[in-house]
Design an enzyme around this catalytic site. Structure first.
Site, PDB file in Angstrom:
ATOM      1  N   THR A  37      19.013   3.186  11.508  1.00  0.00           N
ATOM      2  CA  THR A  37      19.349   3.232  10.081  1.00  0.00           C
ATOM      3  C   THR A  37      18.956   1.936   9.379  1.00  0.00           C
ATOM      4  O   THR A  37      18.640   1.946   8.183  1.00  0.00           O
ATOM      5  CB  THR A  37      20.849   3.505   9.865  1.00  0.00           C
TER       6      THR A  37
ATOM      7  N   PHE B 215      20.830  11.570  10.703  1.00  0.00           N
ATOM      8  CA  PHE B 215      20.820  13.016  10.487  1.00  0.00           C
ATOM      9  C   PHE B 215      22.177  13.657  10.738  1.00  0.00           C
ATOM     10  O   PHE B 215      22.462  14.736  10.244  1.00  0.00           O
ATOM     11  CB  PHE B 215      19.758  13.677  11.378  1.00  0.00           C
ATOM     12  N   ARG B 216      23.035  12.967  11.515  1.00  0.00           N
ATOM     13  CA  ARG B 216      24.332  13.546  11.840  1.00  0.00           C
ATOM     14  C   ARG B 216      25.450  13.058  10.919  1.00  0.00           C
ATOM     15  O   ARG B 216      26.605  13.407  11.122  1.00  0.00           O
ATOM     16  CB  ARG B 216      24.707  13.234  13.300  1.00  0.00           C
TER      17      ARG B 216
ATOM     18  N   HIS C 102      16.505  12.511  24.073  1.00  0.00           N
ATOM     19  CA  HIS C 102      16.349  13.700  23.239  1.00  0.00           C
ATOM     20  C   HIS C 102      14.898  13.943  22.840  1.00  0.00           C
ATOM     21  O   HIS C 102      14.624  14.694  21.903  1.00  0.00           O
ATOM     22  CB  HIS C 102      17.237  13.593  21.992  1.00  0.00           C
TER      23      HIS C 102
ATOM     24  N   CYS D  25       0.480  21.081  23.921  1.00  0.00           N
ATOM     25  CA  CYS D  25       0.133  22.493  24.051  1.00  0.00           C
ATOM     26  C   CYS D  25       0.964  23.105  25.172  1.00  0.00           C
ATOM     27  O   CYS D  25       0.981  22.581  26.289  1.00  0.00           O
ATOM     28  CB  CYS D  25      -1.348  22.642  24.362  1.00  0.00           C
TER      29      CYS D  25
ATOM     30  N   CYS E 289      -3.276  23.810  19.346  1.00  0.00           N
ATOM     31  CA  CYS E 289      -4.117  23.132  20.329  1.00  0.00           C
ATOM     32  C   CYS E 289      -5.589  23.374  19.996  1.00  0.00           C
ATOM     33  O   CYS E 289      -5.999  24.512  19.746  1.00  0.00           O
ATOM     34  CB  CYS E 289      -3.799  23.641  21.728  1.00  0.00           C
TER      35      CYS E 289
ATOM     36  N   ASN F 182      28.972  -1.286  17.291  1.00  0.00           N
ATOM     37  CA  ASN F 182      28.940  -0.131  16.396  1.00  0.00           C
ATOM     38  C   ASN F 182      29.798  -0.436  15.174  1.00  0.00           C
ATOM     39  O   ASN F 182      30.866  -1.040  15.298  1.00  0.00           O
ATOM     40  CB  ASN F 182      29.469   1.122  17.105  1.00  0.00           C
TER      41      ASN F 182
ATOM     42  N   ILE G 139      23.999  -3.630  14.019  1.00  0.00           N
ATOM     43  CA  ILE G 139      23.259  -4.220  15.136  1.00  0.00           C
ATOM     44  C   ILE G 139      22.566  -5.514  14.713  1.00  0.00           C
ATOM     45  O   ILE G 139      22.555  -6.497  15.457  1.00  0.00           O
ATOM     46  CB  ILE G 139      22.250  -3.201  15.699  1.00  0.00           C
TER      47      ILE G 139
END
EC number: 2.3.1.286
Length: 245
Positions: free
Chosen positions: A30, A37-38, A123, A131, A151, A216, A234
């Site tokens: 961020t 996104f969450r 993730h 492909c 492809c 955090n 951070i």
């Protein structure tokens, strides 16, 4: 004074550690301008997003899948995001000769762009696709340039290298193996709400006996699994650590 002492202790711990493992989440990116996104207002707040980003939807409607995939992750503008101070700090530790592995939940590829060499993308990554037939890989620019990327050899619609809903985590066992080898686990920028990653601090502290450090902005509810807790961005943590001589 206590805060300064914590920074001093952590700096010494990192100096002495043989193997450092870092778990990163959205908060690591961020500060580069990438939206979480969450978050409450993030794109994952749309009730349909899990369906649009599912393996089943890709299999059923790959053309529509790519339309939503590009919209959700805003990949046409993704080149604007650059590694921040936190990414560079981790790369600098590695450059100093530290055995450091990053386990990231992020899919932006910024750790690699920031020159970290040992990154496990839990993730997957937005930076590439492949492909499904011949496995040829394609980069982000190719995905941007083609509305429905196919492809060039097989004409198959590409499979994104992001882990979709319904997929297993292909790197999970590699991450667990690393956890059991580590001296220090630093958790940065994650709320620790998503399993199985949420169990990593407990494994590191209770089963491995590693020193655990949390960085955090918000409390996670897992503070009992950490030896040190820094409720900071951070970048602030890195600056605090850098100020200790």
């Amino acid at each position: 004074m206590i805060f300064v002492q914590q920074f001093e202790e952590v700096r010494l711990i990192l100096e002495k550690a043989k193997k450092i493992t870092v778990l990163t989440g959205a908060g690591a990116s961020t500060e580069s301008g990438i939206p979480d996104f969450r978050s409450a207002n993030g794109l994952y707040a749309d009730a349909n997003v899990e369906m649009y980003l599912s393996r089943g939807y890709y299999n059923r409607s790959p053309k529509e899948f790519w339309k939503h995939y590009k919209e959700i992750f805003q990949i046409n503008t993704f080149h604007q995001y650059k590694p921040n101070r936190g990414h560079r700090f981790l790369a600098e530790l590695e450059e100093q000769g530290k055995d450091i592995t990053i386990l990231t939940q992020n899919i932006d590829g910024l750790h690699q762009l920031g020159d970290s060499k040992h990154v496990i993308d839990l993730h997957g990554t937005l930076q590439t696709a492949h492909c499904p037939k011949c496995k040829t890989g394609y980069d982000l620019q190719y995905m941007i340039d083609h509305e429905v990327p196919r492809c060039q050899k097989c004409n198959f619609i590409l499979n994104p290298d992001v882990v979709l809903y319904g997929d297993t985590l292909p790197q999970y066992q590699n991450a667990i193996k690393r956890l059991y080898e580590t001296d220090v686990l630093i958790v940065m920028g994650t709320s620790l709400k998503v399993q199985p990653v949420a169990s990593f601090p407990q494994i590191a502290k209770r089963e491995v006996g590693a020193t655990t450090i949390l960085v955090n902005e918000e409390l996670t509810g897992q503070e009992y699994n950490f030896d040190y807790v820094f409720q900071n961005k951070i970048g602030e943590f890195v600056e605090g650590l850098s100020s200790i001589k």
